[in-house]
Design a protein around this motif. Structure first.
Motif, PDB file in Angstrom:
ATOM      1  N   GLY A 177      -1.110  53.669  27.120  1.00  0.00           N
ATOM      2  CA  GLY A 177      -1.192  54.642  28.213  1.00  0.00           C
ATOM      3  C   GLY A 177      -1.734  54.030  29.498  1.00  0.00           C
ATOM      4  N   ALA A 178      -2.159  52.779  29.426  1.00  0.00           N
ATOM      5  CA  ALA A 178      -2.816  52.100  30.553  1.00  0.00           C
ATOM      6  C   ALA A 178      -1.779  51.487  31.496  1.00  0.00           C
ATOM      7  CB  ALA A 178      -3.750  51.020  29.991  1.00  0.00           C
ATOM      8  N   PRO A 179      -2.204  50.981  32.655  1.00  0.00           N
ATOM      9  CA  PRO A 179      -1.253  50.305  33.552  1.00  0.00           C
ATOM     10  C   PRO A 179      -0.471  49.226  32.800  1.00  0.00           C
ATOM     11  CG  PRO A 179      -3.384  50.556  34.636  1.00  0.00           C
ATOM     12  CD  PRO A 179      -3.566  51.018  33.215  1.00  0.00           C
ATOM     13  N   GLY A 180       0.841  49.256  32.923  1.00  0.00           N
ATOM     14  CA  GLY A 180       1.690  48.308  32.198  1.00  0.00           C
ATOM     15  C   GLY A 180       2.095  48.781  30.816  1.00  0.00           C
ATOM     16  N   GLY A 181       1.544  49.922  30.375  1.00  0.00           N
ATOM     17  CA  GLY A 181       1.838  50.434  29.036  1.00  0.00           C
ATOM     18  C   GLY A 181       3.175  51.147  28.975  1.00  0.00           C
ATOM     19  N   SER A 182       3.594  51.491  27.752  1.00  0.00           N
ATOM     20  CA  SER A 182       4.929  52.064  27.547  1.00  0.00           C
ATOM     21  C   SER A 182       5.033  53.500  28.045  1.00  0.00           C
ATOM     22  CB  SER A 182       5.274  52.003  26.055  1.00  0.00           C
ATOM     23  OG  SER A 182       4.269  52.666  25.298  1.00  0.00           O
ATOM     24  N   LEU A 183       3.917  54.251  28.047  1.00  0.00           N
ATOM     25  CA  LEU A 183       3.924  55.633  28.548  1.00  0.00           C
ATOM     26  C   LEU A 183       2.649  55.845  29.367  1.00  0.00           C
ATOM     27  CD1 LEU A 183       5.103  58.535  28.653  1.00  0.00           C
ATOM     28  CD2 LEU A 183       3.720  59.033  26.614  1.00  0.00           C
ATOM     29  N   PRO A 184       2.730  55.584  30.680  1.00  0.00           N
ATOM     30  CA  PRO A 184       1.527  55.739  31.513  1.00  0.00           C
ATOM     31  C   PRO A 184       0.944  57.153  31.395  1.00  0.00           C
ATOM     32  CG  PRO A 184       3.244  54.599  32.726  1.00  0.00           C
ATOM     33  CD  PRO A 184       3.881  55.105  31.453  1.00  0.00           C
ATOM     34  N   VAL A 185      -0.387  57.222  31.195  1.00  0.00           N
ATOM     35  CA  VAL A 185      -1.076  58.513  31.053  1.00  0.00           C
ATOM     36  C   VAL A 185      -2.221  58.583  32.064  1.00  0.00           C
ATOM     37  CG1 VAL A 185      -2.436  59.974  29.506  1.00  0.00           C
ATOM     38  CG2 VAL A 185      -0.517  58.641  28.592  1.00  0.00           C
ATOM     39  N   ASN A 186      -2.284  59.692  32.793  1.00  0.00           N
ATOM     40  CA  ASN A 186      -3.363  59.930  33.770  1.00  0.00           C
ATOM     41  C   ASN A 186      -3.472  58.783  34.766  1.00  0.00           C
ATOM     42  OD1 ASN A 186      -3.638  62.338  32.553  1.00  0.00           O
ATOM     43  ND2 ASN A 186      -5.567  61.891  31.509  1.00  0.00           N
ATOM     44  N   THR A 187      -2.375  58.613  35.502  1.00  0.00           N
ATOM     45  CA  THR A 187      -2.190  57.472  36.400  1.00  0.00           C
ATOM     46  C   THR A 187      -3.073  57.522  37.643  1.00  0.00           C
ATOM     47  OG1 THR A 187      -0.330  58.736  37.290  1.00  0.00           O
ATOM     48  CG2 THR A 187       0.185  57.058  35.666  1.00  0.00           C
ATOM     49  N   TYR A 188      -3.833  58.607  37.808  1.00  0.00           N
ATOM     50  CA  TYR A 188      -4.755  58.705  38.953  1.00  0.00           C
ATOM     51  C   TYR A 188      -6.196  58.445  38.535  1.00  0.00           C
ATOM     52  CZ  TYR A 188      -5.930  63.311  37.074  1.00  0.00           C
ATOM     53  OH  TYR A 188      -6.352  64.340  36.251  1.00  0.00           O
ATOM     54  N   GLY A 189      -6.389  58.198  37.240  1.00  0.00           N
ATOM     55  CA  GLY A 189      -7.742  57.960  36.731  1.00  0.00           C
ATOM     56  C   GLY A 189      -8.277  59.115  35.915  1.00  0.00           C
ATOM     57  N   GLY A 190      -7.565  60.236  35.956  1.00  0.00           N
ATOM     58  CA  GLY A 190      -7.968  61.392  35.152  1.00  0.00           C
ATOM     59  C   GLY A 190      -9.284  61.984  35.638  1.00  0.00           C
ATOM     60  N   LEU A 191      -9.646  63.098  35.037  1.00  0.00           N
ATOM     61  CA  LEU A 191     -10.938  63.700  35.365  1.00  0.00           C
ATOM     62  C   LEU A 191     -12.065  62.757  34.942  1.00  0.00           C
ATOM     63  CD1 LEU A 191     -10.246  67.375  34.195  1.00  0.00           C
ATOM     64  CD2 LEU A 191      -9.625  66.276  36.354  1.00  0.00           C
ATOM     65  N   LEU A 192     -11.749  61.860  34.013  1.00  0.00           N
ATOM     66  CA  LEU A 192     -12.736  60.907  33.511  1.00  0.00           C
ATOM     67  C   LEU A 192     -13.161  59.898  34.564  1.00  0.00           C
ATOM     68  CD1 LEU A 192     -11.229  60.149  29.973  1.00  0.00           C
ATOM     69  CD2 LEU A 192     -13.394  61.318  30.432  1.00  0.00           C
ATOM     70  N   SER A 193     -12.244  59.478  35.451  1.00  0.00           N
ATOM     71  CA  SER A 193     -12.602  58.445  36.418  1.00  0.00           C
ATOM     72  C   SER A 193     -12.202  58.774  37.864  1.00  0.00           C
ATOM     73  CB  SER A 193     -11.983  57.086  36.032  1.00  0.00           C
ATOM     74  OG  SER A 193     -12.889  56.327  35.267  1.00  0.00           O
ATOM     75  N   PHE A 194     -11.272  59.707  38.041  1.00  0.00           N
ATOM     76  CA  PHE A 194     -10.958  60.183  39.397  1.00  0.00           C
ATOM     77  C   PHE A 194     -12.050  61.152  39.828  1.00  0.00           C
ATOM     78  CE2 PHE A 194      -9.001  63.471  42.128  1.00  0.00           C
ATOM     79  CZ  PHE A 194      -8.452  62.699  43.146  1.00  0.00           C
ATOM     80  N   GLY A 195     -12.398  62.088  38.914  1.00  0.00           N
ATOM     81  CA  GLY A 195     -13.411  63.102  39.191  1.00  0.00           C
ATOM     82  C   GLY A 195     -12.957  64.460  38.699  1.00  0.00           C
ATOM     83  N   HIS A 196     -13.921  65.260  38.261  1.00  0.00           N
ATOM     84  CA  HIS A 196     -13.669  66.606  37.736  1.00  0.00           C
ATOM     85  C   HIS A 196     -14.196  67.586  38.773  1.00  0.00           C
ATOM     86  CE1 HIS A 196     -13.970  70.263  35.424  1.00  0.00           C
ATOM     87  NE2 HIS A 196     -13.659  69.698  34.281  1.00  0.00           N
ATOM     88  N   THR A 197     -13.280  68.259  39.484  1.00  0.00           N
ATOM     89  CA  THR A 197     -13.662  69.085  40.627  1.00  0.00           C
ATOM     90  C   THR A 197     -13.968  70.527  40.230  1.00  0.00           C
ATOM     91  OG1 THR A 197     -11.345  69.562  41.101  1.00  0.00           O
ATOM     92  CG2 THR A 197     -12.295  67.650  42.183  1.00  0.00           C
ATOM     93  N   GLY A 198     -14.577  70.702  39.055  1.00  0.00           N
ATOM     94  CA  GLY A 198     -15.014  72.036  38.646  1.00  0.00           C
ATOM     95  C   GLY A 198     -13.848  72.990  38.514  1.00  0.00           C
TER      96      GLY A 198
END
Ligand SMILES: [Zn+2]
Lengths: 395, 137
Positions: free
Chosen positions: A323-344
């Motif tokens: 699911g990571a950059p270069g992976g077969s099925l990119p997942v949460n390509t913006y960093g997700g709430l885990l690393s982009f941020g969780h805006t409540g």
């Protein structure tokens, strides 16, 4: 080929999210104003084309009295007079449901262009904020009294998944690593400046609620976003490549999480089935997936439920970097709430904006080459209500 | 120190909490379809009958899943950490959340048999909780 369930080719024609962060001087309405100002500054929009407006209750996560008339407050401020408008709330699924309702409104001729907007704040977890949120998502008399706590409520799913499928601590941690690697490619991601992390970093961070440590949890912040769902011809007049709504599925499962019928399958299976069926597509057709990720467990479980990964294989999928950059099925390509941020209360916007931007080809440094079909999954409350959207480059 | 939270006792849950004050664990049962119901409510979620009765439950169950909580959600739970939040399937059928008391976190497991015990709270409340059923100590 796909066959959309909608008439008039409804598509996301414009999508903008403000940078996640802390906005101390902004009250709940100011957050909406910041989003709208950024949105109309970015897109060439004639106000007279917008005849639909969907908003969430402003101040839901922090104010004692959220504005349940946000749609009217905004319509007046924007000087528009919609034929289709309401304030709606389904927690994290609010914005997926907005996209779906907007697509149906366009399809049925109730509106030609529907503005969907949400802005929010994540309350400070210390100082009562965590307790207030736990109370909001727990049964007040039969869960909250037991010291229920949001990370622990999600941990119930993680523990059961580990028990049933042998999912490991390392596999959970690898989801956070994958998301961080994507966040390094997004200019606005909150954790971009922190650099990459390792599985060991996750496992050695402060324990919160087993099996979760601090880095298994999303990053609290403020933010918000807006998008427009418009008839195909209007969408194409706004942008060269809109993100067409090919399918949408909705499903409501349990209420309080203790009443979940299956702790490893929370209802996403049914919303995804409906979305794929409407689109005439199958999981193998999906090129990129944006999945609501309050905790590292979520992408594993929802990739499995949506059929993108076989049941029980989600953990291995992330550990292998697929699911990571270069992976077969990119997942949460913006960093997700885990690393982009969780805006409540606006968090359910982020994965829709990113899914749309990928399909529109506007993903910048993190753009996937062949993002023809994107799956966006969001949920509300304790994984109780589910929205699956399928977006594509061709109507 | 801040006391732990108490439930709101309403017209449809009062029998449950009144029984708990006397250390009795009661469940609702539907008179029409005979299924046991938890949490208490004014109808049967299986057949929508409003004809329910209260019955003494056996108070045994098995843990479906759990978490060991290290970070207290509020001041009331600061002295409790690490504590265990679990969901168990009761022998009568329904699922229920509670804390598992009297067990080392390292010994927690999915499938652990539990029994209902009662924890005293302020105002004379007694709150049903789980304890390991296999221990005699
Ligand atoms: Zn019944």
């Amino acid at each position: 080929m796909s066959r959309s369930p909608f008439d008039h080719e409804p598509a996301i024609a414009a999508a903008t999210e403000i940078p996640p962060g802390r906005y101390p001087e902004f009250d709940a309405l100011n957050m909406y104003e910041a989003v709208m100002r950024a949105f109309i500054g970015k897109w060439p929009l004639d106000p007279s084309i917008v005849d639909g407006l969907l908003a969430a209750p402003a101040g839901m996560a922090v104010a004692k009295t959220p504005d349940i008339f946000t749609h009217e407050t905004l319509a007046d401020s924007l000087g528009i007079h919609p034929t289709f408008s309401e304030t709606l709330n389904a927690g994290g699924a609010t914005y997926g449901f907005m996209a779906q309702r907007a697509a149906w409104a366009v399809s049925n001729g109730l509106a030609k262009a529907v503005l969907c907007i949400g802005a929010g704040k994540f309350p400070k977890v210390g100082g009562g904020g965590g307790e207030a949120m736990a109370r909001m998502v727990s049964h007040p008399d039969f869960e909250f009294i037991y010291g229920s706590f949001i990370p622990a409520l999600y941990a119930l799913s993680a523990r059961r998944h580990m028990h049933e499928y042998g999912t490991t601590r390392e596999q959970l941690a690898s989801v956070a690593v994958s998301s961080r690697d994507w966040a390094l490619l997004h200019p606005d991601a909150l954790m971009r400046s922190k650099g990459p992390i390792t599985i060991a970093d996750v496992i050695n961070s402060r324990p919160i609620a087993e099996p979760f440590n601090l880095l298994d949890c999303s990053i609290p912040c403020d933010g918000g976003a807006a998008f427009i769902v418009a008839r195909g011809e209007i969408a194409r007049s706004i942008t060269a490549q809109p993100a067409y709504l090919l399918g949408a599925g909705e499903y409501h499962d349990h209420g309080p999480v203790s009443q979940a019928r299956d702790f490893t399958s929370m209802g996403a299976r049914e919303s995804a089935r409906r979305a794929f069926q409407g689109a005439g597509l199958k999981p193998a057709d999906v090129h990129v997936a944006e999945i609501y990720d309050a905790f590292t467990m979520n992408p594993i479980m929802f990739l499995e439920e949506t059929g993108l990964v076989p049941a029980g294989r989600g953990g291995a999928f992330f550990l292998e970097g697929r699911g990571a950059p270069g992976g077969s099925l990119p997942v949460n390509t913006y960093g997700g709430l885990l690393s982009f941020g969780h805006t409540g209360d606006a968090s359910g916007m982020s994965m829709i904006i990113e899914g749309a931007l990928q399909v529109m080809g506007l993903g910048g440094e993190r753009q996937i080459a062949d993002a023809d079909i994107a799956l966006v999954h969001s949920y509300g409350n304790m994984m109780s209500e589910h929205s699956t959207l399928i977006l594509g480059r061709k109507p | 120190m801040k006391p732990k939270p108490l439930p709101h006792v309403g017209p449809f849950t009062r029998p449950y909490w009144d029984a708990a004050r006397e250390s009795r664990f009661m469940l609702q049962r539907c008179r029409r379809c005979r299924q046991a119901i938890y949490y208490p409510r004014p109808w049967c979620p299986h057949c929508w009958s409003t004809e329910l009765e209260w019955m003494p439950a056996c108070g045994r169950g098995q843990v479906i899943t759990y978490s060991v909580i290290h970070e207290p959600p509020s001041e009331a739970f600061v002295s409790e950490v690490p504590y265990i939040l679990a969901v168990a399937r009761l022998e009568e059928g329904p699922q229920m959340m509670a804390n598992v008391l009297g067990i080392e976190p390292a010994r927690m497991r999915v499938g652990l048999p539990v029994r209902i015990v009662f924890e005293e709270r302020s105002g004379g409340f007694r709150v049903p909780q789980f304890a390991p059923a296999e221990e005699s100590t």
